[in-house]
Design an enzyme around this catalytic site. Structure first.
Site, short mmCIF file in Angstrom:
data_model
loop_
_atom_site.label_atom_id
_atom_site.label_comp_id
_atom_site.label_asym_id
_atom_site.label_seq_id
_atom_site.Cartn_x
_atom_site.Cartn_y
_atom_site.Cartn_z
N LEU A 1 -19.56 1.60 -5.66
CA LEU A 1 -20.74 1.39 -6.50
C LEU A 1 -22.03 1.42 -5.67
CD1 LEU A 1 -21.90 0.61 -9.34
CD2 LEU A 1 -21.67 -1.78 -8.60
N LEU A 2 -21.96 0.85 -4.46
CA LEU A 2 -23.14 0.76 -3.60
C LEU A 2 -23.22 1.93 -2.62
CD1 LEU A 2 -22.79 -3.06 -2.98
CD2 LEU A 2 -24.65 -1.96 -4.26
N GLY A 3 -22.44 2.94 -2.86
CA GLY A 3 -22.44 4.11 -1.97
C GLY A 3 -23.16 5.31 -2.55
N GLY A 4 -24.08 5.07 -3.49
CA GLY A 4 -24.81 6.17 -4.12
C GLY A 4 -24.12 6.66 -5.37
N TYR B 1 0.84 -1.20 0.00
CA TYR B 1 0.00 0.00 0.00
C TYR B 1 0.87 1.26 0.00
CZ TYR B 1 -4.21 -2.76 1.12
OH TYR B 1 -5.25 -3.66 1.09
N GLY C 1 -16.16 -0.86 -4.29
CA GLY C 1 -15.42 0.31 -4.77
C GLY C 1 -16.25 1.57 -4.86
N SER D 1 -13.88 -4.26 0.29
CA SER D 1 -14.77 -3.68 -0.72
C SER D 1 -16.23 -4.03 -0.47
CB SER D 1 -14.37 -4.14 -2.13
OG SER D 1 -14.93 -3.30 -3.12
#
Length: 354
Positions: free
Chosen positions: A243-246, A79, A241, A237
């Site tokens: 996608l499901l956060g609005g 990271y 990434g 995830s």
């Protein structure tokens, strides 16, 4: 109870089945699989530290998370690659050094296995690389021990005897406490555990896998295998990434960051109608999509916790709200209708048997 757990019980084989949904009175902390280690069900993921979150803000995020009760800190030796590989561990190391008591307060997890240099032995799970990478992570983190040392990916060129010999050495030296995996298949978990058992070694304490409403494949074999062996499941995830956060709303508003790129952007092309319905459904529930998606993951049988990748303190607080505000059975059923499980649902092979 899974079929595998029941089969082991009927055969008289001792097994600890602790990777279930926590009780109502103990929602925030749980045990790491069959170990006695207590962790928060939310792990502060640090993949955004370096390139997306500057060091000063990263320190504030870790302070805030610890203040809010999140004691589990997850990173990886690679990271920080947007700056250079290893940078994120150095950021965490400087944060730990600023207050010596922090090291005793946090459960620190990092990973090994991905490429760290140009040489042929700068990656993988050979004994040489595992031990050398651990020493390097310890130096960057500025600590004497790592609580959870996770194999970042499977390495089919290294035998389990070699892997466990290296991990046993590190445990014996006090440099790591527990071993985990990441991105393993169900049969990899089984092979790893059977090998560890033959050596009278604890083996895997956890598996970290990608799992969310649009990626339900772990329900087939990874989750059942982990439950059968008493392995904690830590989900990365949980919002695919962003996608499901609005995502659709944020793209329209011009506020999308993660949800406008990577796996989220790729999946949105095929899933736009379902995601639009999902965002409407969350609006009807009066909850933020990110909280609904995370609450769903945390409600799943066999899921121990979730790794969140916040960029702000508000993201941390939203994740805690998701944990503290579980979905009802009716709300979960509504989400299943929007994002059906694979096949008939449940574990393999029943999921596709006629």
């Amino acid at each position: 109870m899974t079929f595998a757990v029941e089969a082991k019980r009927q055969s008289g084989e001792a097994i600890v089945d602790r990777v279930d949904r926590p009780s109502e009175h103990d929602r925030f902390y749980t045990q790491l699989g069959r170990t006695g280690l207590r962790i928060s069900r939310l792990a502060l993921g640090t993949v955004n530290f370096g390139g997306r979150v500057e060091e000063a803000e990263a320190h504030r995020l870790m302070d805030h998370a610890l203040t809010r009760g999140i004691n589990f800190l997850d990173t990886a030796n690679m990271y920080g690659w947007r700056v250079y590989k290893g940078y994120t561990e150095e950021v965490i190391g400087r944060w730990l050094a600023a207050s010596p008591s922090r090291r005793d307060e946090v459960v620190l997890a990092t990973k090994v296995g991905n490429e760290m240099g140009p040489g042929p032995n700068d990656q993988g799970l050979s004994a040489r690389h595992i031990i050398a990478a651990c020493e390097a992570s310890l130096r960057r983190l500025g600590t004497d021990w790592i609580d959870l040392y996770q194999m970042h990916r499977v390495d089919h060129t290294s035998s389990w005897d070699e892997v466990w010999q290296a991990m046993e050495q590190l445990v014996g030296q006090g440099k790591i406490r527990y071993v985990g995996s990441s991105n393993f298949a169900g049969w990899n978990l089984s092979a790893a555990q059977e090998s560890a058992r033959s050596r009278h070694f604890l083996g895997l304490a956890s598996e970290q896998c990608g799992y969310n409403l649009v990626m339900r494949f772990p329900e087939l074999e990874v989750l059942p295998a982990a439950q059968a062996y008493g392995i904690a499941v830590l989900v990365w995830s949980p919002l695919h990434g962003g996608l499901l956060g609005g995502a659709i709303r944020k793209i329209a508003e011009g506020t999308a960051v993660k949800s406008a790129q990577g796996r989220a952007a790729a999946a949105l092309g095929d899933r736009r109608e379902a995601i639009a319905e999902y965002e409407r459904y969350c609006h009807e529930l009066g909850r933020e999509p990110a909280q609904v998606g995370l609450s769903w993951v945390l409600s799943r049988p066999g899921v121990t916790g979730a790794v969140i990748g916040p960029r702000t303190e508000e993201h941390v607080d939203g994740a805690i709200t998701a944990l503290e505000t579980p979905l009802s059975e009716a709300e979960i059923a509504g989400l299943d209708a929007l994002f059906p499980p694979v096949g008939r649902g449940g574990p393999a092979p029943q999921a596709w048997m006629s």
